[in-house]
Design an enzyme around this catalytic site. Structure first.
Site, PDB file in Angstrom:
ATOM      1  NE  ARG A  23      52.481 -17.131   3.292  1.00 39.39           N
ATOM      2  CZ  ARG A  23      53.925 -16.508   4.034  1.00 39.39           C
ATOM      3  NH1 ARG A  23      53.497 -16.497   5.233  1.00 39.39           N
ATOM      4  NH2 ARG A  23      55.120 -16.452   3.505  1.00 39.39           N
ATOM      5  CB  CYS A  44      71.092 -12.276   9.935  1.00 39.25           C
ATOM      6  SG  CYS A  44      69.507 -11.612  11.071  1.00 39.25           S
ATOM      7  CB  THR A 270      50.146  -1.140  21.745  1.00 40.60           C
ATOM      8  OG1 THR A 270      49.250  -0.578  21.697  1.00 40.60           O
ATOM      9  CG2 THR A 270      50.955  -1.098  21.012  1.00 40.60           C
ATOM     10  CG  ASN A 274      41.598   0.253  17.652  1.00 40.34           C
ATOM     11  OD1 ASN A 274      40.805  -1.041  16.947  1.00 40.34           O
ATOM     12  ND2 ASN A 274      40.821   0.542  18.071  1.00 40.34           N
ATOM     13  CB  ILE A 275      47.986   0.652  18.167  1.00 42.53           C
ATOM     14  CG1 ILE A 275      47.657   2.421  17.756  1.00 42.53           C
ATOM     15  CG2 ILE A 275      49.763   0.649  17.833  1.00 42.53           C
ATOM     16  CD1 ILE A 275      47.872   3.019  18.191  1.00 42.53           C
ATOM     17  CB  ALA A 277      54.291  -3.096  18.937  1.00 38.35           C
ATOM     18  N   GLY A 279      58.808  -7.028  17.722  1.00 42.35           N
ATOM     19  CA  GLY A 279      59.994  -6.765  16.966  1.00 42.35           C
ATOM     20  C   GLY A 279      61.449  -6.399  18.140  1.00 42.35           C
ATOM     21  CG  HIS A 302      60.867 -13.741  11.584  1.00 46.96           C
ATOM     22  ND1 HIS A 302      61.804 -14.354  11.028  1.00 46.96           N
ATOM     23  CD2 HIS A 302      61.341 -12.515  10.755  1.00 46.96           C
ATOM     24  CE1 HIS A 302      62.273 -13.919  10.353  1.00 46.96           C
ATOM     25  NE2 HIS A 302      61.527 -12.976  10.040  1.00 46.96           N
TER      26      HIS A 302
HETATM   27  C1  LIG Z   1      74.646  -6.472  11.621  1.00 50.70           C
HETATM   28  C2  LIG Z   1      73.057  -7.102  12.576  1.00 50.70           C
HETATM   29  C3  LIG Z   1      72.972  -8.622  12.695  1.00 50.70           C
HETATM   30  C4  LIG Z   1      71.417  -8.920  12.709  1.00 50.70           C
HETATM   31  N1  LIG Z   1      71.750 -10.703  13.173  1.00 50.70           N
HETATM   32  C5  LIG Z   1      71.159 -11.444  13.391  1.00 50.70           C
HETATM   33  C6  LIG Z   1      71.273 -12.990  13.098  1.00 50.70           C
HETATM   34  O1  LIG Z   1      71.933 -13.061  13.357  1.00 50.70           O
HETATM   35  N2  LIG Z   1      70.313 -13.485  13.794  1.00 50.70           N
HETATM   36  C7  LIG Z   1      68.820 -12.875  14.410  1.00 50.70           C
HETATM   37  O2  LIG Z   1      67.987 -13.706  15.488  1.00 50.70           O
HETATM   38  N3  LIG Z   1      68.930 -11.603  15.046  1.00 50.70           N
HETATM   39  C8  LIG Z   1      69.615 -10.453  13.749  1.00 50.70           C
HETATM   40  N4  LIG Z   1      70.046  -9.196  13.984  1.00 50.70           N
HETATM   41  C9  LIG Z   1      68.695  -8.791  14.554  1.00 50.70           C
HETATM   42  C10 LIG Z   1      67.741  -8.636  13.774  1.00 50.70           C
HETATM   43  O3  LIG Z   1      67.664  -8.046  11.988  1.00 50.70           O
HETATM   44  C11 LIG Z   1      66.449  -7.914  14.525  1.00 50.70           C
HETATM   45  O4  LIG Z   1      66.126  -8.157  15.760  1.00 50.70           O
HETATM   46  C12 LIG Z   1      65.247  -7.847  13.438  1.00 50.70           C
HETATM   47  O5  LIG Z   1      65.569  -7.100  12.311  1.00 50.70           O
HETATM   48  C13 LIG Z   1      64.117  -7.331  14.798  1.00 50.70           C
HETATM   49  O6  LIG Z   1      63.393  -6.654  13.269  1.00 50.70           O
HETATM   50  P1  LIG Z   1      62.402  -4.920  13.636  1.00 50.70           P
HETATM   51  O7  LIG Z   1      60.937  -5.319  12.310  1.00 50.70           O
HETATM   52  O8  LIG Z   1      62.375  -5.089  14.984  1.00 50.70           O
HETATM   53  O9  LIG Z   1      63.372  -3.968  13.204  1.00 50.70           O
HETATM   54  P2  LIG Z   1      64.044  -3.800  11.888  1.00 50.70           P
HETATM   55  O10 LIG Z   1      64.074  -5.120  11.075  1.00 50.70           O
HETATM   56  O11 LIG Z   1      65.570  -2.963  11.985  1.00 50.70           O
HETATM   57  O12 LIG Z   1      63.170  -2.960  10.770  1.00 50.70           O
HETATM   58  C14 LIG Z   1      62.882  -1.423  11.487  1.00 50.70           C
HETATM   59  C15 LIG Z   1      62.206  -1.052   9.620  1.00 50.70           C
HETATM   60  O13 LIG Z   1      61.786   0.508  10.642  1.00 50.70           O
HETATM   61  C16 LIG Z   1      62.204   1.364   9.875  1.00 50.70           C
HETATM   62  N5  LIG Z   1      61.652   2.904  10.816  1.00 50.70           N
HETATM   63  C17 LIG Z   1      61.413   3.184  12.292  1.00 50.70           C
HETATM   64  N6  LIG Z   1      61.090   4.127  12.279  1.00 50.70           N
HETATM   65  C18 LIG Z   1      60.541   4.408  11.348  1.00 50.70           C
HETATM   66  C19 LIG Z   1      59.574   5.754  11.004  1.00 50.70           C
HETATM   67  N7  LIG Z   1      58.833   6.486  12.407  1.00 50.70           N
HETATM   68  N8  LIG Z   1      58.195   5.563  10.164  1.00 50.70           N
HETATM   69  C20 LIG Z   1      58.925   4.471   8.967  1.00 50.70           C
HETATM   70  N9  LIG Z   1      59.861   3.844   9.361  1.00 50.70           N
HETATM   71  C21 LIG Z   1      60.262   3.667  10.332  1.00 50.70           C
HETATM   72  C22 LIG Z   1      63.468   1.335   9.929  1.00 50.70           C
HETATM   73  O14 LIG Z   1      63.867   2.127   8.728  1.00 50.70           O
HETATM   74  C23 LIG Z   1      63.148  -0.161   9.410  1.00 50.70           C
HETATM   75  O15 LIG Z   1      63.931  -0.331   8.103  1.00 50.70           O
HETATM   76  C24 LIG Z   1      70.703  -9.032  13.321  1.00 50.70           C
HETATM   77  C25 LIG Z   1      71.453  -7.225  13.103  1.00 50.70           C
HETATM   78  C26 LIG Z   1      71.788  -6.888  12.591  1.00 50.70           C
HETATM   79  C27 LIG Z   1      71.657  -5.336  13.397  1.00 50.70           C
END
Ligand SMILES: Cc1cc2nc3c(=O)[nH]c(=O)nc-3n(C[C@H](O)[C@H](O)[C@H](O)COP(=O)(O)OP(=O)(O)OC[C@H]3O[C@@H](n4cnc5c(N)ncnc54)[C@H](O)[C@@H]3O)c2cc1C
Length: 344
Positions: A23, A44, A270, A274-275, A277, A279, A302
């Site tokens: 965007r 979720c 981090t 240049n890196i 992080a 979530g 988000h």
């Molecule tokens: C069952 C469940 C219900 C949830 N409900 C809620 C809710 O109701 N409200 C809320 O706020 N939060 C909720 N959460 C938490 C929320 O989903 C996470 O906090 C959020 O998705 C974090 O985002 P993220 O990008 O850090 O990790 P993720 O969304 O988990 O994404 C990480 C991605 O990185 C990929 N990955 C990892 N290592 C590598 C690698 N070496 N190379 C390539 N890819 C890689 C993984 O495959 C994954 O797809 C829930 C989580 C779960 C599991």
């Protein structure tokens, strides 16, 4: 010159940062790599698909092709990043059919966290499942469809555990929930937790607190608890927590914080500027105390995506911390929490 921005992980944080960035920046080349087969899905929604409320599996998925087109982003699924070389600014990946490397100008780490599966004697992986990925969700649904379990033990009375209790009751299973702490949902006060625990009892759920899973026997169907109690269950849901996926960051010698998650500054950089992080893999200061806290929720991911997109395009919005605000439905109750609780 066009910048190359590589994002590792394409769900809560990774997909959002790609979309936010596009965007603000029409020019940069944005490449997302995810080791799973789906990106931008709704974690979720997974318990509610298992319970049948979300009938159509596609309703919690986002088409990778649509994402590519909408945001003009290159997406590689089923592609795991294995290493980062900071001095040459390259990442190394392994895909189903090939291995390769990619250079980057800026790298964004959004690999999330992994569900913890404790090493318990006698646990049968054929009937024990975490719920963290789409494959976990499919495995649980398939088990219910094909093996027709009558009973389930849910280990862990946190958010995921309680959402699974409600949804598995919905599927007609006899539910027992086990937690080693003295209350359900550790992030709320004890008196409020008691209301939730009574409500679970009213809904026919057995709740066993102050007790942990010690071992299993009988093909993983008999759970032996620390107290000596036994629970019989055809299915076990392991919802005991998560650990941040910090392996790549550790191998690349990026700074890890006191909680064990990646340390970042207020712009989500981090120890290598240049890196970036974001979530579930990072820690952030608590809004009240300022001390680092690991909060694995969608909102911080988000918001942090927005901060990174702004910073990469020259603005200075900063991430000032997290209160861990969360909301949860437990049958007929809605449980909300924000901030910290006093621990006696
Ligand atoms: C069952 C469940 C219900 C949830 N409900 C809620 C809710 O109701 N409200 C809320 O706020 N939060 C909720 N959460 C938490 C929320 O989903 C996470 O906090 C959020 O998705 C974090 O985002 P993220 O990008 O850090 O990790 P993720 O969304 O988990 O994404 C990480 C991605 O990185 C990929 N990955 C990892 N290592 C590598 C690698 N070496 N190379 C390539 N890819 C890689 C993984 O495959 C994954 O797809 C829930 C989580 C779960 C599991």
């Amino acid at each position: 010159m066009t910048r190359k921005i590589v994002i590792i992980g394409g769900v809560g944080g990774g997909a959002t940062v790609a979309a936010q960035l596009r965007r603000e920046d029409a020019e940069s080349e944005i490449i997302v790599l995810d080791k799973g087969s789906h990106i931008a899905f709704s974690n979720c929604g997974m318990p509610y698909h298992i319970g049948g409320l979300v009938k159509n599996r596609d309703d919690i998925l986002y088409s990778t092709e649509q994402f590519r087109k909408k945001y003009k982003v290159t997406v590689h699924t089923n592609t795991e990043v294995k290493a980062i070389n900071r001095s040459t600014q390259r990442i190394y990946y392994q895909a189903a059919l090939d291995a390769g490397e990619l250079g980057f100008d800026k790298l964004i780490l959004a690999p999330g966290a992994s569900a913890i599966i404790p090493n318990i004697e006698g646990l049968n992986p054929q009937r024990t499942f975490p719920l963290h990925t789409i494959s976990d969700m499919d495995n649980i649904s398939d088990f219910i469809e094909t093996k027709k379990p009558q009973s389930v033990a849910i280990v862990g009375a946190g958010f995921v555990g309680l959402e699974m209790v409600e949804n598995l009751r919905e599927r007609g299973l006899k539910c027992t929930i086990i937690d080693r702490s003295s209350q359900a949902i550790k992030i709320i006060d004890e008196d409020l937790a008691a209301i939730v625990e009574n409500h679970l009892n009213d809904k026919g759920v057995q709740i066993l607190l102050d007790d942990g899973l010690a071992s299993c026997s009988n093909d993983g169907k008999t759970l032996h608890l620390n107290s000596g109690r036994k629970v019989e269950a055809d299915l076990i849901i392991m919802a005991v927590g998560i650990k941040p996926n910090t392996e790549l960051a550790i191998d690349a010698d990026l700074k890890i914080g006191t909680t064990g998650a990646i340390a970042v500054n207020e712009y989500m950089q981090t120890s290598d500027p240049n890196i970036y992080a974001l979530g579930d893999v990072v820690e952030a200061p608590d809004t009240v105390t300022g001390t680092p806290r690991h909060v694995a929720l969608a909102w911080p991911a988000h918001r942090q995506a927005y901060i990174i997109a702004r910073h990469l395009t020259g603005a200075t919005a900063s991430f000032n911390g997290t209160q861990g605000s969360a909301i949860l439905k437990v049958f007929d109750l809605t449980v909300g929490a924000t901030g910290l609780i006093a621990i006696n």
